[in-house]
Design an enzyme around this catalytic site. Structure first.
Site, PDB file in Angstrom:
ATOM      1  N   GLY A   1       0.654  -1.185   0.143  1.00  8.10           N
ATOM      2  CA  GLY A   1      -0.024  -0.140   0.006  1.00  8.10           C
ATOM      3  C   GLY A   1       1.099   1.088   0.136  1.00  8.10           C
TER       4      GLY A   1
ATOM      5  CG  HIS B   1       0.265   6.560   5.579  1.00  9.42           C
ATOM      6  ND1 HIS B   1       1.272   7.309   6.017  1.00  9.42           N
ATOM      7  CD2 HIS B   1       0.692   5.252   5.496  1.00  9.42           C
ATOM      8  CE1 HIS B   1       2.437   6.118   6.066  1.00  9.42           C
ATOM      9  NE2 HIS B   1       1.574   5.094   5.856  1.00  9.42           N
TER      10      HIS B   1
ATOM     11  CB  CYS C   1       5.478   2.379   7.338  1.00  8.65           C
ATOM     12  SG  CYS C   1       4.906   3.691   6.395  1.00  8.65           S
ATOM     13  CG  LEU C   2       6.655   1.017   1.299  1.00  4.15           C
ATOM     14  CD1 LEU C   2       6.003   1.411  -0.260  1.00  4.15           C
ATOM     15  CD2 LEU C   2       7.723   0.076   1.042  1.00  4.15           C
TER      16      LEU C   2
ATOM     17  CG  HIS D   1      -0.455   1.309   7.200  1.00  6.02           C
ATOM     18  ND1 HIS D   1       0.553   0.624   8.048  1.00  6.02           N
ATOM     19  CD2 HIS D   1      -0.050   2.044   6.464  1.00  6.02           C
ATOM     20  CE1 HIS D   1       1.695   1.139   7.804  1.00  6.02           C
ATOM     21  NE2 HIS D   1       1.572   1.812   6.634  1.00  6.02           N
ATOM     22  CD  GLU D   2      -1.238   2.490   2.860  1.00  4.30           C
ATOM     23  OE1 GLU D   2      -0.841   3.504   2.766  1.00  4.30           O
ATOM     24  OE2 GLU D   2      -0.457   1.478   3.134  1.00  4.30           O
TER      25      GLU D   2
ATOM     26  CD  GLN E   1       3.424   5.918   2.629  1.00  2.00           C
ATOM     27  OE1 GLN E   1       2.343   5.317   2.174  1.00  2.00           O
ATOM     28  NE2 GLN E   1       4.215   5.116   3.118  1.00  2.00           N
TER      29      GLN E   1
HETATM   30 ZN    ZN Z   1       2.814   3.311   5.800  1.00  2.00          ZN
END
Ligand code: ZN
Length: 167
Positions: free
Chosen positions: A46, A137, A91-92, A133-134, A51
């Site tokens: 995701g 963000h 998380c990226l 999670h997204e 991000q």
């Molecule tokens: Zn993340």
């Protein structure tokens, strides 16, 4: 589409609530395509627009192993939820850190697609976790915010070590 650079913690854009999307034109479509490419290249499941340094309420998700079930979500929100489940997340934007987070086990999410058409997703398991999670963000919330205080302190110590290493 060129891949985009992924913003990492503690960049302040990750803390800003993202703006509602009202225009569903080519610019948005290009961004979503670039985000998908960026997510796939990073082996993520995701990616939310903040991000990649774009503070709008857009995200892409693909939890499939075949990497062929791309979901594009605009203005997503959780409208109902049930249960609780704990699982390990990463998380990226916080590379190399994983920890166990408790979230809703199942969620119903309303959103729009890339053309502005209303969507409704009923999800459980990994997809439900990824959606939460997204969406977090888009509200400027990171998964580390959902750790216990003790674990957050451990994360900060870990981060300090990382930053020490890179000096
Ligand atoms: Zn993340």
């Amino acid at each position: 589409m060129e891949p985009l650079e992924i913003v990492t913690y503690p960049n302040p854009i990750l803390r800003s609530p993202a703006a509602e999307v009202n225009e569903f034109g080519q610019q948005l479509h290009n961004l979503l395509d670039s985000m998908a490419r960026t997510m796939y290249l990073a082996n993520g499941i995701g990616l939310a627009a903040p991000q990649v340094n774009v503070s709008i309420r857009a995200a892409v998700i693909d939890i499939s192993e075949s990497r062929s079930e791309l979901i594009k979500l605009i203005n997503p929100r959780v409208v109902s939820h049930s249960g609780k489940v704990s699982s390990e997340e990463g998380c990226l934007s916080i590379p190399n850190y994983r920890d166990t987070i408790t979230r809703h086990e199942a969620v119903v999410v309303e959103a729009q697609d890339e053309h502005g058409k209303d969507l409704k997703l009923t999800a459980e398991g990994l997809l439900a976790i990824c959606l939460q999670h997204e969406i977090d963000h888009l509200d400027g919330i990171l998964f580390i915010d959902r750790l216990s205080r003790l674990k957050r302190e451990l994360f900060q110590a870990w981060l300090k070590r990382q930053q020490g290493d890179s000096r």
